[in-house]
Scaffold this active site. Structure first.
Site, PDB file in Angstrom:
ATOM      1  N   ASP A   1      -5.967   2.249  -3.260  1.00 36.23           N
ATOM      2  CA  ASP A   1      -7.210   2.080  -2.497  1.00 36.23           C
ATOM      3  C   ASP A   1      -7.477   3.292  -1.606  1.00 36.23           C
ATOM      4  OD1 ASP A   1      -5.334   1.677  -0.499  1.00 36.23           O
ATOM      5  OD2 ASP A   1      -6.201  -0.198   0.243  1.00 36.23           O
TER       6      ASP A   1
ATOM      7  N   ASP B   1      -2.606   6.342  -3.448  1.00 38.54           N
ATOM      8  CA  ASP B   1      -1.454   5.756  -2.780  1.00 38.54           C
ATOM      9  C   ASP B   1      -0.934   4.616  -3.652  1.00 38.54           C
ATOM     10  OD1 ASP B   1      -3.451   3.882  -2.359  1.00 38.54           O
ATOM     11  OD2 ASP B   1      -2.824   3.404  -0.321  1.00 38.54           O
TER      12      ASP B   1
ATOM     13  N   SER C   1       0.814  -1.218   0.000  1.00 37.27           N
ATOM     14  CA  SER C   1       0.000   0.000   0.000  1.00 37.27           C
ATOM     15  C   SER C   1       0.847   1.268   0.000  1.00 37.27           C
ATOM     16  CB  SER C   1      -0.966  -0.046   1.196  1.00 37.27           C
ATOM     17  OG  SER C   1      -1.926   0.967   1.125  1.00 37.27           O
TER      18      SER C   1
ATOM     19  N   ASP D   1      -1.199   1.397  -3.921  1.00 35.41           N
ATOM     20  CA  ASP D   1      -2.072   0.375  -4.514  1.00 35.41           C
ATOM     21  C   ASP D   1      -3.444   0.922  -4.873  1.00 35.41           C
ATOM     22  OD1 ASP D   1      -2.979   0.602  -1.875  1.00 35.41           O
ATOM     23  OD2 ASP D   1      -3.550  -1.502  -1.746  1.00 35.41           O
TER      24      ASP D   1
END
Length: 443
Positions: free
Chosen positions: A245, A241, A102, A243
């Site tokens: 999400d 960010d 992430s 990834d």
């Protein structure tokens, strides 16, 4: 031993459990569990990742373990975490796996699972995988090995899905949008979605090299995006960010619009008001008061999108999120999706014919100060009577005007002291005084 945390398995690459050897065993263990629970003889797993260099190694190890257990694998390549969740459902796979850490630096990585419905894997299945990891990797029948295939148009499928959540009769032709891709998983699909809907897109940090993910960019470092929006005279900025999400927005004046602002917009400015909103214990008190004024129910969950999702499902609501930019709209997606969250705000902008800053006019967050107290050894601050007394006095001082939150970090020996209220100086002084008290009593 349980390897799973609240958001899968995460750590520094090369150190247990984020090693090629463990990923191989994990793939095999997960494959064995899926073979037992799948209604078909050859279970299917969708496997994607972000842009970290170590992702390629972990991908190879995981797919080898899964194939050895008799599982068929669809390789997606670098794609946002919510894209893997969506494609797991769309392809009727038995599970999805994401290789990502992430918003963490490039040297970290992680592995998390989705169920066939594109939701976080149930704890019961995680427990089964943990138990299977205790056994040796043993291949019984080479005739029943699985195969891996690359899904050719994974990007295109996800782009079309994102666009389908935006009203068909709307477009973005009059907007200039700066998109900060964090050199992460959305570097390709992020700008493409907004371009295909008609916007003029200026893409930043969309050239990943495996080591620059989240580096001075993205939703955790939006400073350069703020400058770029003003420089290009853009209508807004969008920061993902690593990834994708999480999402943070920037208005045309370079001001940040965080997760609390986004929830405020979706709850009070959209044509169709949600039945209720789920925030977290970190959600600003100003959001709670604004939603009460708008007659929109609001509840707080623990920090983490897993807990927001749980609260939404328990209340049969669809909209929730965190100040960090994890926004869930369960009528659109099964998990937090940065692109889809941005599209929902853009939908409100178009239907109201308003600029982003106009949608949050009059909504001002209370000053909030967070102090992290690093300890040599973790302690429970509520086990110390003198500290409890100080906390109670602080809460009485803030009653009706603010709040206090003391919580332990789940990943490191840190106590987080958060104070929020309507007076910046009071909040700052109180936060630092309480943090010093925690530090003193822990010594």
């Amino acid at each position: 031993m349980s390897y799973f945390g609240t958001d899968g398995i995460r750590g520094k690459f090369g150190e247990m459990p984020i090693t090629p050897e463990f990923a191989l065993k994990l793939g095999f263990a997960a494959g064995k569990v899926l073979k037992r629970t799948s209604p078909i003889n050859k279970p299917i797993v969708v496997l994607g990742k972000d842009t970290r260099l170590s992702g390629y190694i972990l991908e190879s190890a995981l797919q080898a373990g899964l194939n050895a257990a008799g599982v068929y694998v669809h390789l997606l390549g670098p794609l946002p975490t919510p894209a893997i969740a969506h494609l797991t459902r769309a392809l009727h796979a038995d599970a999805g796996i994401v290789i990502s850490a992430s918003h963490n630096p490039y040297f970290d990585n992680g592995i998390k699972f989705f169920s066939g419905e594109g939701k976080k894997l149930p704890d019961s299945l995680q427990d089964e995988i943990n138990q299977e990891l205790e056994h040796e990797l043993h291949i019984e029948d080479t005739a029943n090995l699985g195969k891996s295939v690359r899904l050719i148009d994974a990007n295109g499928r996800y782009i079309e899905f994102c666009k389908s959540t935006f009203p068909y009769h709307f477009d973005l032709r009059n907007l200039t949008i700066v998109v900060d891709c964090a050199n992460g998983a959305a570097y390709n699909v992020g700008p493409s979605v907004f371009r295909e809907l008609g916007a003029k897109v200026i893409a930043l940090y969309n050239d990943p090299n495996g080591m620059n993910i989240n580096e001075h960019c993205g939703s955790t470092h939006p400073e350069n995006l703020q400058k770029a929006v003003v420089h290009y005279k853009a209508d807004l900025g969008i920061a993902f960010d690593g990834d994708a999400d999480r999402v943070i927005l920037v208005d045309k004046f370079g001001e940040l619009v965080d997760g609390d602002h986004i929830l405020y917009i979706l709850a009070t400015q959209a044509k169709k008001k949600p039945a209720g909103i789920v925030g977290t214990v970190m959600s600003n008190m100003a959001l709670e008061l604004a939603l009460a004024k708008a007659d929109v129910p609001f509840i707080r969950a623990k920090v983490g999108d897993r807990y927001v999702l749980q609260a939404l499902e328990e209340n049969d609501w669809v909209t929730g999120g965190e100040p960090s930019g994890h926004i869930l709209t369960l009528d659109k997606s099964t998990t937090g999706d940065a692109i889809i969250a941005a599209l929902q705000v853009l939908t409100v902008m178009v239907e109201q014919n308003k600029a982003l800053h106009e949608l949050v006019t009059g909504f001002e967050l209370f000053p909030q100060v967070l102090v992290n107290v690093r300890l040599d050894q973790m302690m429970d601050p509520y086990s110390v009577p003198a500290l409890v007394s100080e906390f109670e006095q602080a809460e009485a001082q803030l009653k009706g005007r603010g709040r206090l939150l003391i919580r332990k970090s789940g990943t490191e020996p840190v106590i987080r002291v958060m104070v929020e209220g309507d007076n910046q100086k009071e909040v700052t002084d109180l936060a630092h005084r309480l943090a010093e008290s925690v530090r003193t009593h822990a010594a």
